[in-house]
Motif scaffolding. Structure first.
Motif, PDB file in Angstrom:
ATOM      1  N   LEU A 105       0.832  -1.207   0.000  1.00 36.64           N
ATOM      2  CA  LEU A 105       0.000   0.000   0.000  1.00 36.64           C
ATOM      3  C   LEU A 105       0.866   1.255   0.000  1.00 36.64           C
ATOM      4  O   LEU A 105       0.597   2.220  -0.722  1.00 36.64           O
ATOM      5  CB  LEU A 105      -0.916  -0.002   1.237  1.00 36.64           C
ATOM      6  N   ASN A 106       1.914   1.238   0.792  1.00 41.23           N
ATOM      7  CA  ASN A 106       2.822   2.373   0.847  1.00 41.23           C
ATOM      8  C   ASN A 106       3.452   2.634  -0.522  1.00 41.23           C
ATOM      9  O   ASN A 106       3.497   3.766  -1.010  1.00 41.23           O
ATOM     10  CB  ASN A 106       3.911   2.122   1.889  1.00 41.23           C
ATOM     11  N   THR A 154       0.937   4.017  -3.225  1.00 37.56           N
ATOM     12  CA  THR A 154       0.319   5.329  -3.001  1.00 37.56           C
ATOM     13  C   THR A 154       1.324   6.463  -2.823  1.00 37.56           C
ATOM     14  O   THR A 154       0.942   7.573  -2.467  1.00 37.56           O
ATOM     15  CB  THR A 154      -0.612   5.284  -1.776  1.00 37.56           C
ATOM     16  N   ARG A 197      -0.042  12.431   2.615  1.00 35.77           N
ATOM     17  CA  ARG A 197      -1.089  11.752   1.838  1.00 35.77           C
ATOM     18  C   ARG A 197      -2.092  11.098   2.771  1.00 35.77           C
ATOM     19  O   ARG A 197      -1.749  10.655   3.878  1.00 35.77           O
ATOM     20  CB  ARG A 197      -0.483  10.707   0.890  1.00 35.77           C
ATOM     21  N   VAL A 237      -4.780   8.068   2.468  1.00 34.41           N
ATOM     22  CA  VAL A 237      -5.225   6.930   1.654  1.00 34.41           C
ATOM     23  C   VAL A 237      -6.588   6.512   2.190  1.00 34.41           C
ATOM     24  O   VAL A 237      -6.690   6.005   3.314  1.00 34.41           O
ATOM     25  CB  VAL A 237      -4.223   5.761   1.734  1.00 34.41           C
ATOM     26  N   TYR A 255      -8.769   4.517   6.720  1.00 33.00           N
ATOM     27  CA  TYR A 255      -7.761   5.379   6.081  1.00 33.00           C
ATOM     28  C   TYR A 255      -6.390   5.186   6.712  1.00 33.00           C
ATOM     29  O   TYR A 255      -6.250   4.719   7.844  1.00 33.00           O
ATOM     30  CB  TYR A 255      -8.168   6.853   6.147  1.00 33.00           C
ATOM     31  N   LEU A 292       4.062   5.277   5.573  1.00 35.58           N
ATOM     32  CA  LEU A 292       2.763   5.419   6.211  1.00 35.58           C
ATOM     33  C   LEU A 292       2.983   5.639   7.706  1.00 35.58           C
ATOM     34  O   LEU A 292       3.762   4.924   8.334  1.00 35.58           O
ATOM     35  CB  LEU A 292       1.903   4.178   5.957  1.00 35.58           C
ATOM     36  N   ILE A 298      -9.596   2.804  -4.158  1.00 33.73           N
ATOM     37  CA  ILE A 298      -8.887   3.492  -3.084  1.00 33.73           C
ATOM     38  C   ILE A 298      -8.542   4.887  -3.590  1.00 33.73           C
ATOM     39  O   ILE A 298      -8.004   5.045  -4.691  1.00 33.73           O
ATOM     40  CB  ILE A 298      -7.606   2.731  -2.699  1.00 33.73           C
ATOM     41  N   VAL A 320      -6.427   8.466  -3.022  1.00 30.94           N
ATOM     42  CA  VAL A 320      -5.250   9.001  -2.340  1.00 30.94           C
ATOM     43  C   VAL A 320      -5.251  10.508  -2.517  1.00 30.94           C
ATOM     44  O   VAL A 320      -5.153  11.017  -3.640  1.00 30.94           O
ATOM     45  CB  VAL A 320      -3.936   8.411  -2.900  1.00 30.94           C
ATOM     46  N   CYS A 327      -6.524   7.588  -7.839  1.00 30.31           N
ATOM     47  CA  CYS A 327      -7.347   6.453  -7.441  1.00 30.31           C
ATOM     48  C   CYS A 327      -6.743   5.169  -8.002  1.00 30.31           C
ATOM     49  O   CYS A 327      -6.091   5.179  -9.052  1.00 30.31           O
ATOM     50  CB  CYS A 327      -8.791   6.625  -7.904  1.00 30.31           C
ATOM     51  N   GLN A 332      -0.541   5.217 -11.849  1.00 30.96           N
ATOM     52  CA  GLN A 332      -1.557   5.818 -10.990  1.00 30.96           C
ATOM     53  C   GLN A 332      -2.490   6.681 -11.837  1.00 30.96           C
ATOM     54  O   GLN A 332      -2.048   7.392 -12.736  1.00 30.96           O
ATOM     55  CB  GLN A 332      -0.908   6.667  -9.900  1.00 30.96           C
TER      56      GLN A 332
END
Length: 252
Positions: free
Chosen positions: A9-10, A13, A54, A56, A63, A71, A106, A108, A140, A162
């Motif tokens: 995820l990190n 995003t 950011r 997310v 979130y 993160l 998702i 961002v 997104c 992205q």
């Protein structure tokens, strides 16, 4: 050991690097006479000098909050890292963001957090220790991306994988969520953006003599630069005052 899901995820995003409007000389970091080409109109926005944050946002309302590189926090304090004051600044916003789950994507939100003790230019924006943030992009992505390995995700991100909002969608989202955008400085035809380094330096000074993102009246007011982007965000570049000053000084 790092949680593989959070690591993915990190990576997925993070905000991709924005190239400089004039290419950088790899030998000395100066600017070359090689400008970015824009077809059609160019949207000019102020580049605020702070730290990249950011949010997310998941379709179910969960979130994460992050810095440019990691993160830092998740709803319910599942992650807690006070680095640079980003979480403190953005958590109230994250708590009130409305998830949009119609496409199960998702979202961002990319924001510049700036002001009190954040970066060397903090005094240009505040004299009283205030902290602010400005939204500058929204992307997104589908959750499927998080199933890839990190190297694949990183390559996808840096090659433009992205999906970012257009300017019109970004403005609608900012209005809906009551988030201030980075200051809009105008719209110019691509043909009118200066091609030479010297002319671009003059263009910057004329378009942004002082910051429009000051947090109080006693701020120094010195701006960092301008971001140039096409309306559909297919082309984006940055022009920083310091790069042009340094390059022109070397030429004299």
């Amino acid at each position: 050991m790092t949680n593989p899901y959070i690591a993915a995820l990190n990576t997925a995003t993070k905000y991709p690097s924005i190239p400089t409007y004039h290419a950088l000389d790899p030998k000395n970091g100066g600017l070359l006479e090689a400008p970015t080409t824009f077809d059609g109109d160019v949207i000019l926005t102020e580049k605020v000098d702070g730290t990249n944050g950011r949010i997310v946002l998941f379709p179910d309302g969960d979130y994460f909050i992050g810095s440019r590189e990691e993160l830092l926090h998740a709803r319910g304090d599942r992650i807690a890292n006070p680095s640079l004051g980003i979480v403190e600044a953005l958590a109230p916003l994250a708590d009130r963001l409305k998830p949009r789950d119609e496409h199960r994507q998702i979202l961002v939100f990319f924001l510049e957090v700036y002001g009190h003790k954040i970066g060397g230019a903090a005094k240009q924006y505040t004299s009283s220790g205030r902290v602010g943030y400005r939204l500058f992009d929204i992307a997104c992505l589908l959750p499927d991306v998080l199933e890839w390995d990190r190297a694949q995700i990183s390559a996808w991100r840096e090659s433009g994988g992205q999906r970012f909002c257009t300017e019109a969608t970004l403005q609608r989202a900012a209005n809906a969520e009551a988030i201030e955008l980075t200051p809009r400085l105008g719209l110019v035809p691509g043909a009118e953006v200066p091609a030479s380094v010297e002319d671009m330096a003059a263009f910057l000074a004329g378009r942004l003599p002082e910051t429009r993102a000051a947090l109080d009246e006693g701020a120094g007011g010195g701006p960092e630069g301008i971001v140039l982007r096409s309306a559909d965000r297919s082309v984006i570049a940055k022009a920083r005052f310091q790069d042009y000053r340094r390059t022109l000084k070397r030429r004299r």
